[in-house]
Design an enzyme around this catalytic site. Structure first.
Site, PDB file in Angstrom:
ATOM      1  NE  ARG A 110     -65.921 -78.720 -10.419  1.00  0.00           N
ATOM      2  CZ  ARG A 110     -65.761 -79.957 -10.883  1.00  0.00           C
ATOM      3  NH1 ARG A 110     -66.632 -80.446 -11.767  1.00  0.00           N
ATOM      4  NH2 ARG A 110     -64.760 -80.713 -10.472  1.00  0.00           N
ATOM      5  CB  CYS A 127     -65.968 -79.472  -6.586  1.00  0.00           C
ATOM      6  SG  CYS A 127     -64.844 -78.097  -6.300  1.00  0.00           S
TER       7      CYS A 127
END
Length: 269
Positions: free
Chosen positions: A233, A228
């Protein structure tokens, strides 16, 4: 202790009712959330303890020295079974699981849906602080788990290699500016991390995750690397990949490194 990788709140509650269970429950929630109430026996780990925190790529894995201090404090031993949860659907919990993989500790589970699912299933919380017995830990970071920019560059042209970009579509397209160069790694497949969470099931991993990912081209016959902006994430997409049987690794430099690197290729198409 043979436990499934993804466990449900009722399974964890039953385990915690057995005082002989050698479990280490790690809480990766926000500190204020932890103080307001956490799973009984859970030890809070601030997310910054597992990242290097050093510019220009602060999301890279913490140093071996940092990890030694952390896991010694937590009392980790080779036969400890770690259960990890957070309050956001799995990002930081997944990042901790990736960190455990990176130091070679394979005994772990993810509490499906984390604190949201625990509370939704009617389980209790406590504000009691656990007593932790420290251990002597000497970690080594596995380079096969921790992918670097050179590893991704070396694999990009291979037919069985695919990048899973867990960022938003706006970041993927380059519309949102987050680095000197914006867009995505050429050939990367964009699947935002939250697409794998079931908001009707207290942020558990969606039941059709394997089929959904396969429809995008993320299949078990591929060697997949996920990233990410800072490998937060993509901590969740890494754990989802593991949960559905994908051959998955993670690029911890993520876009903070790739998008600011002088020679990395970037696509906006």
């Amino acid at each position: 202790m043979a436990l499934p990788f993804v466990i449900e709140p009722t399974q964890l509650a039953a385990l915690l009712a057995q005082p002989t269970s050698k479990l280490l429950v790690i809480d990766m929630c926000a500190e204020q959330t932890y103080l307001q109430g956490h799973i009984d026996g859970a030890v809070h780990v601030p997310p910054q303890k597992i990242v290097c925190g050093t510019a220009p790529v602060p999301g890279k894995i913490a140093t071996a020295e940092q990890l030694n201090r952390l896991f010694s404090f937590l009392g980790l031993t080779p036969d400890t079974h770690v259960v990890v949860y957070d309050d956001e659907g799995g990002g930081w919990a997944g990042r901790m699981i990736w960190t455990l993989d990176a130091i070679g500790h394979k005994n772990y589970s993810y509490l499906n849906g984390g604190l949201h699912a625990w509370m939704a299933s009617g389980q209790s919380l406590t504000t009691d602080m656990p007593v932790v017995t420290p251990s002597a830990v000497n970690v080594k970071i596995d380079p096969l788990v921790v992918m670097e920019v050179t590893d991704v560059l070396g694999e990009m042209d291979r037919a069985d290699f695919v990048v899973w970009d867990a960022r938003s579509p706006a970041e993927y397209s380059g519309e949102r500016i987050t680095a000197q160069k914006n867009g995505h790694i050429p050939g990367a497949i964009n699947c935002e991390w939250t697409n794998l969470m079931d908001r009707n099931q207290a942020l558990r991993i969606r039941a059709d995750a394997r089929e959904y990912l396969a429809s995008l081209g993320l299949t078990a016959d591929k060697r997949i690397v996920t990233h990410c902006q800072s490998h937060h994430r993509s901590g969740f997409t890494y754990l989802v990949g593991k949960a559905v049987g994908l051959n998955i690794r993670a690029y911890h430099g993520s876009w903070a490194e790739w998008g600011n690197h002088p020679t990395t290729p970037v696509s906006q198409a």
